[in-house]
Design a protein around this motif. Structure first.
Motif, PDB file in Angstrom:
ATOM      1  N   THR A 168      -6.611  -3.542   5.494  1.00 31.86           N
ATOM      2  CA  THR A 168      -5.267  -3.314   4.937  1.00 31.86           C
ATOM      3  C   THR A 168      -4.606  -4.595   4.442  1.00 31.86           C
ATOM      4  OG1 THR A 168      -4.381  -3.491   7.191  1.00 31.86           O
ATOM      5  CG2 THR A 168      -4.875  -1.279   6.346  1.00 31.86           C
ATOM      6  N   GLU A 169      -4.979  -5.753   5.000  1.00 28.03           N
ATOM      7  CA  GLU A 169      -4.347  -7.005   4.585  1.00 28.03           C
ATOM      8  C   GLU A 169      -5.179  -7.772   3.571  1.00 28.03           C
ATOM      9  OE1 GLU A 169      -3.371  -9.270   8.027  1.00 28.03           O
ATOM     10  OE2 GLU A 169      -2.049  -7.724   8.868  1.00 28.03           O
ATOM     11  N   ALA A 170      -6.221  -7.167   3.013  1.00 29.37           N
ATOM     12  CA  ALA A 170      -6.987  -7.794   1.935  1.00 29.37           C
ATOM     13  C   ALA A 170      -6.069  -7.965   0.726  1.00 29.37           C
ATOM     14  CB  ALA A 170      -8.201  -6.944   1.579  1.00 29.37           C
ATOM     15  N   GLY A 171      -6.141  -9.109   0.072  1.00 31.78           N
ATOM     16  CA  GLY A 171      -5.227  -9.401  -1.036  1.00 31.78           C
ATOM     17  C   GLY A 171      -5.955  -9.921  -2.255  1.00 31.78           C
ATOM     18  N   ASN A 172      -5.261  -9.812  -3.390  1.00 30.95           N
ATOM     19  CA  ASN A 172      -5.771 -10.343  -4.666  1.00 30.95           C
ATOM     20  C   ASN A 172      -4.905 -11.458  -5.217  1.00 30.95           C
ATOM     21  OD1 ASN A 172      -3.499  -8.982  -5.490  1.00 30.95           O
ATOM     22  ND2 ASN A 172      -4.588  -7.447  -6.696  1.00 30.95           N
ATOM     23  N   GLY A 173      -4.076 -12.072  -4.363  1.00 32.33           N
ATOM     24  CA  GLY A 173      -3.191 -13.131  -4.811  1.00 32.33           C
ATOM     25  C   GLY A 173      -1.820 -12.638  -5.192  1.00 32.33           C
ATOM     26  N   LYS A 174      -1.668 -11.319  -5.412  1.00 28.92           N
ATOM     27  CA  LYS A 174      -0.375 -10.760  -5.811  1.00 28.92           C
ATOM     28  C   LYS A 174       0.109  -9.690  -4.841  1.00 28.92           C
ATOM     29  CE  LYS A 174      -1.291 -11.462 -10.742  1.00 28.92           C
ATOM     30  NZ  LYS A 174      -1.421 -10.791 -12.059  1.00 28.92           N
ATOM     31  N   ALA A 175      -0.805  -8.912  -4.284  1.00 31.25           N
ATOM     32  CA  ALA A 175      -0.422  -7.821  -3.385  1.00 31.25           C
ATOM     33  C   ALA A 175      -1.542  -7.611  -2.375  1.00 31.25           C
ATOM     34  CB  ALA A 175      -0.159  -6.537  -4.173  1.00 31.25           C
ATOM     35  N   MET A 176      -1.257  -6.766  -1.359  1.00 28.10           N
ATOM     36  CA  MET A 176      -2.253  -6.440  -0.349  1.00 28.10           C
ATOM     37  C   MET A 176      -2.773  -5.018  -0.563  1.00 28.10           C
ATOM     38  SD  MET A 176      -1.046  -8.252   3.212  1.00 28.10           S
ATOM     39  CE  MET A 176       0.434  -7.270   3.402  1.00 28.10           C
ATOM     40  N   PHE A 177      -3.983  -4.773  -0.082  1.00 33.55           N
ATOM     41  CA  PHE A 177      -4.616  -3.466  -0.223  1.00 33.55           C
ATOM     42  C   PHE A 177      -3.766  -2.399   0.455  1.00 33.55           C
ATOM     43  CE2 PHE A 177      -8.043  -0.364   0.794  1.00 33.55           C
ATOM     44  CZ  PHE A 177      -8.448  -0.107  -0.503  1.00 33.55           C
ATOM     45  N   GLY A 178      -3.340  -2.666   1.664  1.00 33.68           N
ATOM     46  CA  GLY A 178      -2.382  -1.831   2.370  1.00 33.68           C
ATOM     47  C   GLY A 178      -2.903  -0.440   2.719  1.00 33.68           C
ATOM     48  N   MET A 179      -2.031   0.296   3.398  1.00 34.10           N
ATOM     49  CA  MET A 179      -2.384   1.657   3.786  1.00 34.10           C
ATOM     50  C   MET A 179      -2.503   2.562   2.570  1.00 34.10           C
ATOM     51  SD  MET A 179      -2.849   1.523   6.993  1.00 34.10           S
ATOM     52  CE  MET A 179      -3.060   3.286   7.213  1.00 34.10           C
ATOM     53  N   THR A 180      -1.719   2.264   1.533  1.00 30.11           N
ATOM     54  CA  THR A 180      -1.794   3.090   0.318  1.00 30.11           C
ATOM     55  C   THR A 180      -3.182   3.014  -0.294  1.00 30.11           C
ATOM     56  OG1 THR A 180       0.556   2.700  -0.094  1.00 30.11           O
ATOM     57  CG2 THR A 180      -0.774   3.485  -1.943  1.00 30.11           C
ATOM     58  N   GLY A 181      -3.702   1.791  -0.424  1.00 30.08           N
ATOM     59  CA  GLY A 181      -5.043   1.649  -0.975  1.00 30.08           C
ATOM     60  C   GLY A 181      -6.100   2.270  -0.084  1.00 30.08           C
ATOM     61  N   LEU A 182      -5.930   2.147   1.251  1.00 25.04           N
ATOM     62  CA  LEU A 182      -6.897   2.724   2.170  1.00 25.04           C
ATOM     63  C   LEU A 182      -6.889   4.244   2.080  1.00 25.04           C
ATOM     64  CD1 LEU A 182      -8.962   2.434   4.414  1.00 25.04           C
ATOM     65  CD2 LEU A 182      -7.066   2.284   6.055  1.00 25.04           C
ATOM     66  N   HIS A 183      -5.690   4.853   2.028  1.00 23.08           N
ATOM     67  CA  HIS A 183      -5.605   6.312   1.918  1.00 23.08           C
ATOM     68  C   HIS A 183      -6.290   6.794   0.649  1.00 23.08           C
ATOM     69  CE1 HIS A 183      -1.868   6.572   4.731  1.00 23.08           C
ATOM     70  NE2 HIS A 183      -2.987   6.298   5.383  1.00 23.08           N
ATOM     71  N   ALA A 184      -6.043   6.108  -0.459  1.00 22.21           N
ATOM     72  CA  ALA A 184      -6.638   6.528  -1.728  1.00 22.21           C
ATOM     73  C   ALA A 184      -8.157   6.425  -1.670  1.00 22.21           C
ATOM     74  CB  ALA A 184      -6.088   5.673  -2.866  1.00 22.21           C
ATOM     75  N   ALA A 185      -8.670   5.351  -1.060  1.00 21.89           N
ATOM     76  CA  ALA A 185     -10.117   5.174  -0.974  1.00 21.89           C
ATOM     77  C   ALA A 185     -10.753   6.228  -0.070  1.00 21.89           C
ATOM     78  CB  ALA A 185     -10.436   3.768  -0.478  1.00 21.89           C
ATOM     79  N   ILE A 186     -10.058   6.580   1.032  1.00 29.19           N
ATOM     80  CA  ILE A 186     -10.584   7.610   1.946  1.00 29.19           C
ATOM     81  C   ILE A 186     -10.654   8.956   1.243  1.00 29.19           C
ATOM     82  CG2 ILE A 186     -10.060   8.925   4.017  1.00 29.19           C
ATOM     83  CD1 ILE A 186      -8.995   6.362   5.270  1.00 29.19           C
TER      84      ILE A 186
END
Length: 708
Positions: free
Chosen positions: A643-661
Motif C-alpha cells: 500500500t505504501e509503494a510510490g512513484n514519486g508523486k503518490a502511493m499505491f494505497g488501498m485504492t490501488g490494491l482494491h482495484a488490482a484484487i
C-alpha cells in the motif's frame, strides 16, 4: 647538500612546466585582440543575447500604438499594395485622435495605380472628362499626411540603383564634429516616397538595420544594432522612431554627444540615448506584447475610438508574415519591423540602451592576462581536485561578472571569451599537476581495489543471507500440492538484499490451517535476523499453545528478550478451521486483511481486538478475534510494502490494491498473487521500492464431498 640540489632541480622543473603555459597565454591575448574576425565573436554575441534573455527590458509603459496591416486587413481590403485613398482613410482615422506623431513604415515610391494618370495609361479609351472628375489617391494621402506631424520611411541604399533618389527631408541645422561624421553610416542613395508625399509629410526617417547586419554583427540574422543617425549623400537623417520623437517635441535640435572614439550618445530635446561610436544603438529589447497592436482593418472599421491615439506615438506598418517584414531579436522572438521602432521610442524616453565602450575590449584583455597569470602561479601548487575547483570558480566569477555588469548598468562585458581562451592554459597546467600526483593516484587505486574486494565479499555474504532467508519461507505450491480444501500462494520481495518481512503457512492438525504474516521495523541485516527469529518462534508457539491469544503473548515475551535494537514486529496470525470456515485471528498492529466474496471486497474489522506491534509495549494482553468465512472466500494478507509503494508523486494505497484484487479475483491464487505484485511494480514506474513487499493469498473452497 643533496637536499639543496633536489630543491634546485625541482624549481628548474617547475619553471620549465610554466614556460609553455606562458606562451599559450600570449597566443590567447593575440586571439583576444582579433576576436572580431574569429568564431569567438559568435560566442560573445550568444552570451550578450543570453544577458537579454535573462534580463529583458521591463516595458512598464506603452507610449506607442502599432497599427498593423495584418492578415485580417489583407483579407478584408485586398492584397497589398492598397489604393492610396484607403491609406488616406486610415491616416485620417488616426490623425483624428491627435497623436503626438505618426510614423509610416512604408515607402510609397510609385504613383498609385488607380490615379487618373495611371488609369489613362492603362485604359486610353476612357473619356477625359471622366478622368478629370476622378479624385487623385496620391493627393488624398498627401492631404491626410499634412494634418499632424507625420514621418515617412526612407531606405538607405549602399549604391545608387535605378529609381533611387535623394530624400527631401534631412535634419535641419544639424552640426557634428568631423570625426563623428566620418564614422556615421553613409548611403549613396535612397528609396523614398513620391515628392508629393514627401512635401506633405513633416519628416523622413531611416528604417535600415545596421550596415553590418549581414556580416560580423549578425548571428543567423539576429538584429542587435539600430542606426540612430546616418547620412544619405552626406545629408543627416534620423531613424524613423527618433524622427517621430523629434517632431512630437516641436522640432528641437539634435545634438550628438561625442568623445575620443566617436559618438557616445544622441540628445533630442531633454531625452538622451547612449550610442556606439558610429551612431548605432545597442538596443535593450523587451518582451513582445500584443497589448499595443491594433489591426488596420479594425481602425478603418471604427472598432476603436479615436481617443485611443491621443497623446501617443502611432506607427503604421506591416504585421503579416506574408509581407516578410520580420526581425529576429536577441530574445529569440520573431517580430515585425514596426515593433523594433516602438522599442526604440521606449528606449529613448527611458534613456536606456546597452553600453559597450571601446575600452571594454581592453578590460577583457586585462582580465584574460590577470586570470592566466593567476592560473600559472596557483595551479602547480594545488592538488588536481582543488585546481579544477579553482578554475571552475574563476569561470563562474568571469561569467558572473558579465551578468552583474549587465544587471547594474547594462554594460556588455564578455567574461566568457577570456574563460574559453584560458582553457588550454589550464589543461596544460593541470596535466603537469596530474603527472606530479601520479604516485598519489596509484595509492588511491590500491585503496580502491581493496575496497572493491571488501564490497564484493560483503555482497557475497549478503547474497548468502538472502538465500538462507528465502529458504526459511515455506513454498505453498509444494507444501499443499494435494490439498483440495483450499489454495494458497505467497511471495516476498525485499527492498534490499535481505528484508524484515515474513510469511508462514502450515497445518496445526488435519482440520486447522495456520496463516501468519509479519513486518519487522527497519530493513537490512538487523531486520532480517529479527524476522528469522519471529518466524521461527511463531511456528513453534502456534503448534504448542492452543489458545491463540496466549500464544501471541508468549511470542511477544520471547521476542522482547535481549532486544537491544528495540525492534518491533507488526503481525497478523490466523487459524482457519477448514471444515467449518471459522477463522480465529490476532492482529498486532498489522494492516487488516481483505476478503474477496462473490466479487465484493470486505475488510476484516480488527479495531476492537487489535493490539500494538509485538515488542512495542511489552506484556500486552492480546485477544483473539473470530470470523466466519464462506465457501469460495479469498483472503488477502499483505504488508505495507504494497500500500505504501510510490512513484514519486503518490502511493499505491488501498485504492490501488482494491482495484488490482478485483481485476485478478477470478484468477488462480498463484496468478492472482503475481498480478498484484506486477500491478505494484507498474505503479512504481521504475522507482526503487522503499519497503519489502509481501503477499499471502488463501482461497477456501469449503467442505469437500468426503467431509459432507
Amino acid at each position: 647538500m643533496r637536499r639543496l640540489t633536489g630543491l634546485l632541480l625541482a624549481a628548474i622543473r617547475l619553471e620549465h612546466s610554466r614556460i609553455l603555459p606562458l606562451l599559450l597565454l600570449v597566443a590567447a591575448l593575440l586571439l583576444q585582440f582579433s576576436s572580431e574576425q574569429t568564431p569567438l565573436l559568435t560566442v560573445r554575441e550568444a552570451l550578450f543575447d543570453q544577458y537579454q534573455r535573462q534580463m529583458p527590458r521591463e516595458r512598464s509603459s506603452e507610449p506607442v500604438i502599432v497599427v498593423g496591416i495584418d492578415s485580417q486587413s489583407l483579407v478584408k481590403h485586398g492584397q497589398w499594395p492598397w489604393s492610396r485613398d484607403l491609406m488616406a482613410q486610415l491616416v485620417n482615422r488616426i490623425q483624428a485622435g491627435q497623436p503626438l506623431s505618426l510614423g509610416i513604415d512604408i515607402v510609397f515610391s510609385e504613383p498609385d495605380r488607380f490615379s487618373p494618370a495611371g488609369l489613362a495609361a492603362r485604359y486610353p479609351d476612357l473619356p477625359a472628362d471622366t478622368l478629370a472628375r476622378l479624385p487623385d489617391p496620391d493627393q488624398q494621402l498627401a492631404s491626410a499626411l499634412s494634418v499632424r506631424p507625420t514621418v515617412l520611411a526612407v531606405v538607405g541604399l549602399s549604391k545608387e540603383l535605378p529609381g533611387s533618389t535623394q530624400a527631401a527631408r534631412p535634419l535641419p541645422a544639424f552640426r557634428a564634429e568631423a570625426a563623428v561624421q566620418q564614422q556615421l553610416p553613409n548611403y549613396a542613395g535612397a528609396l523614398a516616397s513620391l515628392p508629393l508625399l514627401e512635401k506633405a509629410a513633416a519628416g523622413e526617417g531611416l528604417i535600415n538595420g545596421s550596415q553590418g547586419q549581414l556580416q560580423a554583427d549578425s548571428e543567423r540574422g539576429v538584429l542587435r544594432r539600430i542606426p540612430a543617425l546616418a547620412t544619405i549623400q552626406q545629408l543627416p537623417f534620423l531613424s524613423l522612431p527618433l524622427e517621430m520623437v523629434r517632431l512630437a517635441l516641436g522640432d528641437p535640435a539634435v545634438v550628438p554627444e561625442s568623445g575620443s572614439d566617436g559618438m557616445t550618445a544622441i540628445r533630442i530635446g531633454d531625452y538622451r540615448l547612449p550610442t556606439q561610436g558610429n551612431g548605432e544603438v545597442l538596443l535593450h529589447f523587451g518582451r513582445a506584447s500584443s497589448n499595443y497592436y491594433l489591426s488596420a482593418a479594425d481602425v478603418l472599421a471604427g472598432v476603436h475610438p479615436t481617443e485611443i491615439f491621443t497623446g501617443r506615438f502611432v506607427i503604421v506598418g506591416f504585421n503579416s508574415t506574408g509581407l516578410q517584414d520580420r526581425i529576429i531579436t536577441p530574445l529569440g522572438e520573431s517580430l515585425p519591423g514596426i515593433d523594433i521602432h516602438a522599442q526604440v521610442i521606449e528606449s529613448l524616453l527611458e534613456g536606456t540602451a546597452l553600453k559597450r565602450p571601446p575600452w571594454m575590449s581592453g578590460l577583457e584583455s586585462a582580465t584574460l592576462l590577470l586570470g592566466g597569470l593567476l592560473l600559472i602561479v596557483m595551479i602547480p601548487v594545488l592538488r588536481p581536485r582543488y585546481a579544477v575547483i579553482s578554475f571552475a570558480t574563476l569561470g563562474l566569477l568571469l561569467v558572473g561578472s558579465g551578468f552583474l555588469a549587465f544587471f547594474t548598468g547594462r554594460w556588455l562585458f564578455d567574461g566568457l571569451t577570456p574563460f574559453v581562451l584560458l582553457v588550454p592554459v589550464f589543461i596544460l597546467l593541470l596535466g603537469n599537476t596530474l603527472i606530479a600526483a601520479d604516485s598519489q593516484r596509484r595509492t588511491a587505486e590500491r585503496t580502491l581495489q581493496q575496497s572493491r574486494e571488501e564490497a564484493a565479499r560483503a555482497a557475497g555474504e549478503l547474497d548468502a543471507a538472502r538465500r538462507i532467508q528465502r529458504g526459511l519461507l515455506p513454498n505453498p505450491a509444494t507444501l499443499f500440492a494435494d490439498e483440495q480444501r483450499f489454495s494458497i500462494a505467497a511471495l516476498l520481495e525485499p527492498a534490499l538484499a535481505v528484508g524484515g518481512d515474513y510469511y508462514d503457512c502450515f497445518m496445526l492438525d488435519q482440520q486447522h490451517l495456520c496463516l501468519a504474516i509479519g513486518d519487522v521495523s527497519g530493513k537490512g541485516v538487523p531486520a532480517s535476523l529479527f524476522m528469522a527469529m519471529s518466524k521461527t518462534l511463531t511456528g513453534a508457539l502456534m503448534r504448542r499453545q492452543s489458545d491463540l491469544g496466549l500464544a501471541v503473548r508468549e511470542l511477544e515475551c520471547e521476542l522482547s528478550r535481549d532486544n537491544s535494537e528495540y525492534l518491533f514486529v507488526t503481525a497478523f496470525i490466523g487459524i482457519l478451521n477448514l471444515q467449518s470456515g471459522h477463522l480465529e485471528y490476532v492482529c498486532a498492529g498489522h494492516d487488516a486483511p481483505i476478503i474477496l466474496r462473490h466479487g465484493q471486497l470486505l475488510r476484516i474489522d480488527t479495531a476492537e481486538k487489535a493490539g500494538p506491534p509485538l515488542c512495542a509495549l511489552g506484556n500486552f494482553p492480546y485477544q483473539a478475534g473470530h470470523l466466519q468465512l464462506l465457501p469460495s472466500d479469498r483472503l488477502y494478507l499483505f504488508t505495507d510494502g504494497v500500500t505504501e509503494a510510490g512513484n514519486g508523486k503518490a502511493m499505491f494505497g488501498m485504492t490501488g490494491l482494491h482495484a488490482a484484487i478485483l481485476k485478478s479475483g477470478a484468477d488462480p491464487v498463484e496468478r492472482a498473487t503475481t498480478a498484484l505484485r506486477d500491478a505494484v511494480r507498474r505503479f512504481e514506474s521504475g522507482h526503487p521500492p522503499t519497503d519489502d513487499l509481501t503477499l499471502l493469498v488463501m482461497h477456501w473452497h469449503g467442505q469437500t464431498t468426503s467431509e459432507r
